[in-house]
Design an enzyme around this catalytic site. Structure first.
Site, PDB file in Angstrom:
ATOM      1  CD  GLU A 106      -2.636   1.373   2.518  1.00 25.76           C
ATOM      2  OE1 GLU A 106      -2.289   0.739   3.531  1.00 25.76           O
ATOM      3  OE2 GLU A 106      -3.585   2.179   2.502  1.00 25.76           O
ATOM      4  CE  LYS A 112       3.276   1.168   6.092  1.00 21.88           C
ATOM      5  NZ  LYS A 112       2.078   0.738   5.371  1.00 21.88           N
ATOM      6  NE  ARG A 168       5.492  -8.857  10.955  1.00 21.54           N
ATOM      7  CZ  ARG A 168       5.210  -7.570  11.114  1.00 21.54           C
ATOM      8  NH1 ARG A 168       3.960  -7.171  11.138  1.00 21.54           N
ATOM      9  NH2 ARG A 168       6.167  -6.679  11.251  1.00 21.54           N
TER      10      ARG A 168
END
Length: 556
Positions: free
Chosen positions: A34, A268, A258
């Site tokens: 994204e 983020k 992950r």
RNA sequence: AGCCCGGUGAUGUAAUGGUAGCAUACGAGGAUUUGGCCCUUGUUGUACAGGUUCGAACCCUGUCUGGGCUUCCA
């Protein structure tokens, strides 16, 4: 002859698909960021898995920007992301955007409504959340769930045409409000957002949700294997449900764990806070876990790829040791980085019996590991700089450096004998005094003298100055975000950056280019920082060399 | 725990019913004009309990344990 290579679980699935001739042997993956932030080391893992798996089986990988939320996405990020992926060494087969498919996605929604599998809900976000139930409690059907197909069609078209305010209505898939899987409880698939989109501008005021964009984009692109992280496991039944009901290309979603790395923060929000609070200088600060950060720190792309490969792929939770990352970086740089001599904490060394004013040109290999790297010239003279820590007044037995009465080899120079040192009024050593053995010159040594240690040095007259930015871990806890009682910012290492303003460099470094990687012998790997100017060179420490001497000292 | 994933040396990852291997880390030694690289070498492991089997890390059952799942984010 035949070497059995072990496969990770994704490769096993692929090889099974290949042997059953699924999709006629075609393999197509995608990396779907994204564009709402910068790529970090966690993304590198996903990038490597997607691109390298496809590469391994002769397939392709699309780069697809998952830009379905106009309020957080920017073209600026698109460019940064593309740049980072290219730098990592990957080429995508196609550059696509989920927003390219908005028309088609809208058609899919109409189709679902016509099938009686989607409905417009007038409930507020709070009401929908309320009716959703909890993981242990079934949800309740919305009062709008049984609207007629005609009414749903009419309302959805009006939604698209801008008849309603943001949040007034949503389109929901009609699945099962009692499902034990929360994502199957009539998920919202379209919402109203009167917002400007970075690519489609003001064309749309309704935007599809992730669940109604991602899988459909995979299908449109005929992605065969949609590799994503474990958190999307619960979405898979919905992913499959939509493929089935829409009757579109059956992409298959496969989830992997992950990668978490010690001492690194990748959220983020948390990364942003470090920038905003001025803990670091920006997103590309060498201490940041961003791709631009590690790049600026000097980590080679190849090292990052090797690292991901060595970390492996599986479905279990993991915390990769930071030392593995450093090992990969050192290994790559050991093969590729040119060596240079740089004194970081200088002290004078005077060779008493060397002629004043004489300069000899010494020849040094640029990289002993790589003959093709060639050689360079280094001036040698009576007055040198050496490392402060390479002289000790009362040295322990195993100290193979300078101390009165000891011999030491000056790298690419002569063997010298230490005669003592000069101190100032406070007792600090200001100058080390030595004599040299004229017949011990590097490469033509027939002195027969032995020297256990070898030191790096720089001739004072020709030395150039530079700033060294010695970076170390940003956090002093391996998992700074995992403490319930403490915020990760409490673990910030106050010494994550130590600047050496008075480093002395061999003159060949004057022509160092930005981003060039070096090994400053016996010390660390460094790279030329972007902040460097014509008259001021700046080097970032990429990773220190292993130091078994220091390790031994610390143990005592 | 309602559901979903997982649990193999310190860490990560292999072995898919047949010798528990590799890497990093840690330790010992060697070599060395970088106390780097390199070479030799060592320690540490199948969560637990049953079952099936000639044989189980692997299959079955139960237990324990870690993570995830309620955004009009992706």
């Amino acid at each position: 002859m035949e070497e059995h290579k072990s496969l990770n679980f994704i490769e096993q699935i692929i090889e099974e698909d290949l042997s059953s001739d699924k999709h006629q042997g075609r393999i197509h993956t995608r990396f779907p960021p994204e564009p709402n932030g910068y790529l970090h080391i966690g993304h590198v893992k996903a990038i490597c898995i997607n691109f390298e798996t496809a590469l391994k089986y002769g397939g392709k990988t699309n780069l697809r920007f998952d830009d379905t939320n106009p309020t957080s996405e920017k073209t600026e990020y698109v460019d940064a992301i593309k740049n980072d992926i290219k730098w990592l060494g990957f080429d995508w087969a196609n550059e696509f955007y989920a927003s390219d498919y908005f028309d088609q996605l809208y058609e899919f929604a109409l189709k679902l409504i016509k099938l009686g599998k989607a409905y417009v809900d007038d409930s507020t976000a709070e009401e929908i959340a309320e009716m959703k139930g909890t993981p242990t409690e079934a949800g309740k059907n919305s009062p709008y769930r049984e609207r007629s197909i005609e009414e749903n069609l009419d309302l959805f078209i009006k939604m698209k045409e801008g008849a309603f305010e943001d949040g007034a209505r949503v389109l929901r898939a009609k699945v099962d409000m009692t499902s034990p899987n929360m994502h199957m409880r009539d998920p919202v698939i379209y919402r109203i957002k009167h917002a400007h989109h970075h690519r489609t501008g003001d064309k749309w005021c309704i935007y599809p949700m992730y669940d109604f964009a991602h899988g459909q984009s995979d299908s449109i692109e005929e992605i065969t294997h949609s590799l994503c992280s474990l958190e999307f496991r619960h979405h898979r039944p919905l992913y499959d449900w939509l493929i089935e009901n829409l009757e579109i290309f059956p992409s298959r979603q496969i989830e992997f764990a992950r990668m978490n790395i010690e001492y690194m923060v990748t959220s983020k929000r948390r990364l942003l806070k470090l920038v905003e609070d001025g803990v670091v200088t920006g997103w590309d600060d060498p201490r940041m876990a961003t791709v631009s950060g590690v790049r600026r720190k000097g980590y080679p792309a190849a090292a990052l790829r090797t690292f991901c490969e060595k970390a492996g792929v599986a479905k279990r939770e993991n915390l990769i040791e930071y030392s593995l990352l450093e090992s990969c970086v050192r290994d790559e740089l050991n093969r590729t980085a040119y060596r240079a001599m740089v004194v970081m904490d200088p002290i004078k060394l005077t060779i008493s019996n060397y002629p004043e004013g004489k300069t000899e040109i010494m020849i040094a290999e640029n990289n002993r590991e790589d003959e093709s790297a060639g050689v360079r010239e280094i001036p040698f003279s009576k007055h040198l700089w050496i490392e402060k820590e390479d002289y000790m007044e009362n040295a322990p037995k195993k100290f193979f450096r300078l101390s009165e009465g000891k011999n030491v080899r000056l790298k690419n120079g002569y063997i010298i004998h230490c005669d003592g040192a000069i101190k100032d009024a406070d007792g600090n050593v200001t100058e080390v005094l030595c004599t040299y053995y004229p017949d011990s010159k590097s490469g033509e040594d027939n002195s027969g003298i032995k020297a256990k240690g070898t030191l790096h040095w720089v001739s004072q007259e020709q030395a150039i100055s530079a700033e060294l930015r010695n970076y170390s871990l940003l956090f002093n806890d391996p998992t700074p975000t995992s403490h319930e009682d403490k915020d990760y910012t409490e673990f910030i290492n106050p010494e994550s950056l130590v600047i050496k303003t008075d480093a002395k460099l061999e003159p060949s470094l004057a022509k160092a280019k930005i981003g060039q990687q070096y090994q400053f012998m016996r010390k660390a790997y460094y790279t030329t920082d972007i902040d460097s100017t014509e008259d001021k060179l700046i080097f970032n420490r990429t990773v220190a060399l292993k130091d078994s001497w220091a390790k031994k000292q610390n143990k005592k």
